[in-house]
Design a protein around this motif. Structure first.
Motif, PDB file in Angstrom:
ATOM      1  N   SER A 194     -13.728  -6.890   3.339  1.00 45.81           N
ATOM      2  CA  SER A 194     -12.751  -6.338   4.278  1.00 45.81           C
ATOM      3  C   SER A 194     -11.341  -6.733   3.860  1.00 45.81           C
ATOM      4  CB  SER A 194     -13.008  -6.856   5.703  1.00 45.81           C
ATOM      5  OG  SER A 194     -12.094  -6.284   6.613  1.00 45.81           O
ATOM      6  N   LEU A 195     -10.411  -5.772   3.979  1.00 45.05           N
ATOM      7  CA  LEU A 195      -8.999  -6.127   4.031  1.00 45.05           C
ATOM      8  C   LEU A 195      -8.761  -6.875   5.326  1.00 45.05           C
ATOM      9  CD1 LEU A 195      -7.491  -2.757   2.809  1.00 45.05           C
ATOM     10  CD2 LEU A 195      -7.320  -4.932   1.582  1.00 45.05           C
ATOM     11  N   MET A 196      -7.675  -7.631   5.388  1.00 48.18           N
ATOM     12  CA  MET A 196      -7.397  -8.410   6.598  1.00 48.18           C
ATOM     13  C   MET A 196      -5.892  -8.518   6.827  1.00 48.18           C
ATOM     14  SD  MET A 196      -9.049 -11.824   4.883  1.00 48.18           S
ATOM     15  CE  MET A 196      -8.728 -12.991   6.183  1.00 48.18           C
ATOM     16  N   ASN A 197      -5.518  -8.365   8.075  1.00 51.18           N
ATOM     17  CA  ASN A 197      -4.111  -8.402   8.461  1.00 51.18           C
ATOM     18  C   ASN A 197      -3.793  -9.779   9.026  1.00 51.18           C
ATOM     19  OD1 ASN A 197      -1.561  -8.080   9.481  1.00 51.18           O
ATOM     20  ND2 ASN A 197      -2.018  -6.276  10.711  1.00 51.18           N
ATOM     21  N   ALA A 198      -3.076 -10.575   8.225  1.00 51.64           N
ATOM     22  CA  ALA A 198      -2.686 -11.915   8.642  1.00 51.64           C
ATOM     23  C   ALA A 198      -1.234 -11.976   9.106  1.00 51.64           C
ATOM     24  CB  ALA A 198      -2.902 -12.910   7.501  1.00 51.64           C
ATOM     25  N   GLY A 199      -0.585 -10.814   9.172  1.00 49.40           N
ATOM     26  CA  GLY A 199       0.787 -10.774   9.662  1.00 49.40           C
ATOM     27  C   GLY A 199       1.814 -11.317   8.704  1.00 49.40           C
ATOM     28  N   VAL A 200       1.490 -11.312   7.407  1.00 48.77           N
ATOM     29  CA  VAL A 200       2.445 -11.805   6.406  1.00 48.77           C
ATOM     30  C   VAL A 200       2.832 -10.665   5.471  1.00 48.77           C
ATOM     31  CG1 VAL A 200       1.635 -14.182   6.465  1.00 48.77           C
ATOM     32  CG2 VAL A 200       0.590 -12.564   4.868  1.00 48.77           C
ATOM     33  N   HIS A 201       4.006 -10.819   4.855  1.00 49.26           N
ATOM     34  CA  HIS A 201       4.496  -9.827   3.893  1.00 49.26           C
ATOM     35  C   HIS A 201       3.843 -10.067   2.542  1.00 49.26           C
ATOM     36  CE1 HIS A 201       7.297  -7.080   1.936  1.00 49.26           C
ATOM     37  NE2 HIS A 201       7.468  -7.997   0.997  1.00 49.26           N
ATOM     38  N   ILE A 202       3.416  -8.982   1.886  1.00 48.68           N
ATOM     39  CA  ILE A 202       2.851  -9.063   0.544  1.00 48.68           C
ATOM     40  C   ILE A 202       3.960  -8.789  -0.463  1.00 48.68           C
ATOM     41  CG2 ILE A 202       1.152  -8.124  -1.067  1.00 48.68           C
ATOM     42  CD1 ILE A 202      -0.482  -7.238   1.348  1.00 48.68           C
ATOM     43  N   PRO A 203       4.297  -9.745  -1.317  1.00 44.78           N
ATOM     44  CA  PRO A 203       5.353  -9.519  -2.310  1.00 44.78           C
ATOM     45  C   PRO A 203       4.984  -8.392  -3.268  1.00 44.78           C
ATOM     46  CG  PRO A 203       4.801 -11.856  -2.133  1.00 44.78           C
ATOM     47  CD  PRO A 203       3.758 -11.116  -1.381  1.00 44.78           C
ATOM     48  N   SER A 204       5.985  -7.764  -3.843  1.00 43.16           N
ATOM     49  CA  SER A 204       5.752  -6.609  -4.709  1.00 43.16           C
ATOM     50  C   SER A 204       4.931  -6.983  -5.942  1.00 43.16           C
ATOM     51  CB  SER A 204       7.088  -5.994  -5.131  1.00 43.16           C
ATOM     52  OG  SER A 204       7.887  -6.952  -5.830  1.00 43.16           O
ATOM     53  N   PHE A 205       5.127  -8.191  -6.482  1.00 47.43           N
ATOM     54  CA  PHE A 205       4.362  -8.544  -7.683  1.00 47.43           C
ATOM     55  C   PHE A 205       2.885  -8.719  -7.363  1.00 47.43           C
ATOM     56  CE2 PHE A 205       5.176 -12.788  -6.010  1.00 47.43           C
ATOM     57  CZ  PHE A 205       4.051 -13.511  -6.359  1.00 47.43           C
ATOM     58  N   ILE A 206       2.552  -9.117  -6.129  1.00 45.52           N
ATOM     59  CA  ILE A 206       1.155  -9.200  -5.722  1.00 45.52           C
ATOM     60  C   ILE A 206       0.568  -7.798  -5.598  1.00 45.52           C
ATOM     61  CG2 ILE A 206      -0.411  -9.869  -3.867  1.00 45.52           C
ATOM     62  CD1 ILE A 206       0.476 -12.273  -5.415  1.00 45.52           C
ATOM     63  N   THR A 207       1.340  -6.885  -5.028  1.00 41.41           N
ATOM     64  CA  THR A 207       0.881  -5.495  -4.938  1.00 41.41           C
ATOM     65  C   THR A 207       0.643  -4.904  -6.323  1.00 41.41           C
ATOM     66  OG1 THR A 207       1.953  -5.095  -2.806  1.00 41.41           O
ATOM     67  CG2 THR A 207       1.530  -3.174  -4.190  1.00 41.41           C
ATOM     68  N   GLN A 208       1.520  -5.215  -7.276  1.00 40.26           N
ATOM     69  CA  GLN A 208       1.337  -4.725  -8.645  1.00 40.26           C
ATOM     70  C   GLN A 208       0.056  -5.283  -9.258  1.00 40.26           C
ATOM     71  OE1 GLN A 208       4.933  -5.747 -10.704  1.00 40.26           O
ATOM     72  NE2 GLN A 208       6.199  -4.292  -9.573  1.00 40.26           N
ATOM     73  N   LEU A 209      -0.285  -6.537  -8.916  1.00 42.87           N
ATOM     74  CA  LEU A 209      -1.477  -7.183  -9.466  1.00 42.87           C
ATOM     75  C   LEU A 209      -2.747  -6.649  -8.834  1.00 42.87           C
ATOM     76  CD1 LEU A 209      -2.649  -9.510 -11.273  1.00 42.87           C
ATOM     77  CD2 LEU A 209      -2.427 -10.983  -9.249  1.00 42.87           C
TER      78      LEU A 209
END
Length: 214
Positions: free
Chosen positions: A42-57
């Motif tokens: 499952s994806l999970m919403n922890a209420g934190v921002h995902i940095p762009s480099f993490i999204t790229q990874l």
């Protein structure tokens, strides 16, 4: 499931919960005698921002987790799925920290013992060019089960690697039952201690066989 092992992988917003990082995706596969018998993801919403480099990874975006279940609910489901089954992860110190942290935030304890396929591969395959998951998967021609750096694909590839480790322990080192307890002992061994470890395991297997033959 006495011989079952739960192989886990997290995708996260950063490297450590102590820095405020949170999990964004979790996957667990249950293995039994080297075969995957069940899966949880499952994806999970922890209420934190995902940095762009993490999204790229990882390919996981802020929009994706915004629509996901709350982290606490996901972790309660994951904990029920795992139950008391012992756990394995590739680079287990990372996943163990997030498992404990996310469960604590959900009001749950994390008593599970973790074996690590990085440590185990270092003991068994010192000749490997690297002990990264993808390198070992390619080295042993194990199946790539999906996109790397997504939790379910990485958990399934780690489970394939675990199966290879257990197979090699049985066929090359005479370890009759390479269960979780044996894996925990092995990863604590230094390279110098390995011959004695394997000798003890072979002797125990021989004794068990002799007793059963009586």
């Amino acid at each position: 499931m006495p011989s079952a092992i739960a192989v886990i992988d997290f995708e996260t917003s950063g490297i450590s919960p102590s820095l405020g990082d949170r999990a964004t995706e979790v996957a667990v596969v249950i293995t039994e005698q080297g075969q995957v018998v069940d899966r949880f993801q499952s994806l999970m919403n922890a209420g934190v921002h995902i940095p762009s480099f993490i999204t790229q990874l990882t390919g996981i975006t802020n929009e994706m987790v915004a629509c996901a279940p709350r982290a606490e609910a996901v972790m309660r489901d994951a904990a029920r799925f795992v139950g008391a089954v012992p756990m394995v992860a590739h680079n287990a110190s990372f996943d163990r920290r997030f498992w404990a942290s996310e469960l604590a935030l959900a009001g749950l304890e994390a008593p599970h013992a973790f074996a690590c396929t990085v440590l185990l591969s270092r003991r068994l395959y010192p000749q490997a060019p690297s002990h990264k998951l993808g390198v070992l998967v390619d080295l042993f021609r194990l199946p790539r089960t999906g996109q790397a750096h997504r939790a379910l694909a990485d958990a399934e590839m780690a489970a394939e690697l675990l199966g290879r480790i257990q197979h090699d322990l049985r066929t090359q080192h005479g370890v009759a039952r390479p269960d979780h307890g044996v894996l925990m002992e092995l990863q604590r061994c230094s390279r110098q201690q390995l011959p004695r470890f394997f000798s003890t395991q072979r002797a125990a297997a021989s004794e068990t066989f002799s007793s059963s033959a009586l």
